[in-house]
Design an enzyme around this catalytic site. Sequence first.
Site, mmCIF file in Angstrom:
data_model
loop_
_atom_site.group_PDB
_atom_site.id
_atom_site.type_symbol
_atom_site.label_atom_id
_atom_site.label_comp_id
_atom_site.label_asym_id
_atom_site.label_seq_id
_atom_site.Cartn_x
_atom_site.Cartn_y
_atom_site.Cartn_z
ATOM 1 N N LYS A 121 0.904 -1.325 0.081
ATOM 2 C CA LYS A 121 0.280 -0.116 -0.383
ATOM 3 C C LYS A 121 1.160 1.323 -0.207
ATOM 4 C CE LYS A 121 -4.117 -1.871 1.983
ATOM 5 N NZ LYS A 121 -4.762 -2.071 3.346
ATOM 6 N N LYS A 137 -5.567 -11.347 -6.497
ATOM 7 C CA LYS A 137 -6.771 -11.691 -4.924
ATOM 8 C C LYS A 137 -7.840 -10.920 -5.476
ATOM 9 C CE LYS A 137 -5.910 -9.099 -1.444
ATOM 10 N NZ LYS A 137 -6.011 -8.359 -0.337
ATOM 11 N N LYS A 170 -11.475 -4.603 -2.623
ATOM 12 C CA LYS A 170 -11.687 -3.755 -2.994
ATOM 13 C C LYS A 170 -11.324 -2.399 -3.077
ATOM 14 C CE LYS A 170 -13.313 -5.103 1.416
ATOM 15 N NZ LYS A 170 -13.454 -4.352 3.476
#
Length: 334
Positions: free
Chosen positions: A114, A197, A200
Amino acid sequence: MSKKRVLSGIQPTHDSFHLGNYLGALKQWVDLQQSHDAFYCVVDLHALTVETDPKLLAKRTLLSAAQLIAIGVDPKLCTLFIQSHVPAHNQLAWVLECLTGFGEAGRMTQFKDKSQKGGTDRTNVGLFTYPILQAADILLYQANNVPVGEDQRQHIELTRDLGQRFNSKYKEVFTIPEAHIIKSMAKINDLQEPTAKMSKSANSMAGVIELLDTPDVTMKKFKSSVTDAGREVKFDASEKAGISNLLTIHSAFSGKSIGDLETEFAGKGYGDFKVAVADVVIAALDPIRKKTEELMGDQAELLKILNSGADKANEVASKTLADTYAALGLIANG
Ligand code: TYM
C-alpha cells in the site's frame, strides 16, 4: 467446558462487501458463531487509514453491520459491535506498539504494497501501525481463532508474536490465537484478472462481484469474466486460473464438489458454465441484498443491536486491558 473464542473484523471502506470477503471470511463467521463464543466487529478505526468522507464512513459502517446480519451473522448468537465503541482497542494498541520493532512493522507485506502504491508523502503513520491495532483487536478478547482470508495470515503471525512477547516479558495475560483459514477459499480472485486477489481497491470493479450488486450486474460480470483459450471446464490453478476460480465459487455456493462440477460441465462450453455460476451466486446474493435494504430501513434498531454488542465487548476488553496495565506496572486509578 466453556466454548472457544473467535474474533474477526472487516473494514467499512466501501458500500458493499465482495465475494472474496464473503467466501474467504464471512461465511466462516456465520459457521463459527454456532460452535464458538464469537466476537465480530466493523473496524471503523482501521478505515481511517484511507481518506474517507465522514458522512460516507458513518453510512458504510451501518451498511457493513446490516450486510453482516443479512448474510447470517446473528446478534443473538454472537457479539457484533463497532470497533470505535470500545476504547480499549486504541489503549492496548499503544502498549503493543511499544513492543513492536520498527523493522518488524515495516516488513508487513500489506503495508509495503500500500505504501509503495501511494508513495511516502501519501502514506500515513496509521497505515504503518495498522497491524498492531489489529493485534489489539484480537488479543483483547483472548481469541483462540481468527477466521480470515490468506492475505491476513502475516498480521495474525505478528499478533501471535506480540502476545507471546508480552506474556514472556511481563505476565501470561494473553491467549495466543491461531488463524482460521479455509484453504480452498483463502484467495478468491478477480474475474477480470484471475491471478490477482479480488480486492476492494481494484482499478476496475468489472471483475469484483459485490454482494449488493443487482442480479443483472452480477450476471454481466460473470459473462464477461476472463478465461483461457481452451474449452474444458477443469480445475488447474496455474493453466486455467479463470475457470478454476469460477469452479471454486460455484462449489462454495452449490455445495457440489469440484470433481462433480467437472463431470457436470464436461463437453459444455465456457459460456454455459459462466451462466450457471452466475445463477448459483445470484440465488444466494439476491436475498442478502434485499435483507440489507430492509435492515437499513430501521437504523434505530440496528444501532440498538450494535450498542448492546458494544456493552458486551467492553466488558471483556476492559478486563484484559486492566490485567495488561497491572502487569506493566501502570497504577490503577481508584
Ligand atoms: P478486509 O476488510 O480487507 O477484509 C475482510 C476479510 O475478507 C478477507 N478477504 C478475502 N478472502 C479471500 N479472498 C479474497 N480475495 C479476499 N479479500 C478479502 C480478508 O482476509 C478478511 O478476512 N485487516 C483486516 C481487518 C481486521 C481484522 C481485525 C481481521 C481488522 N482487525 C482483527 C481479523 C481480526 C482487513 O483489512 O480485512
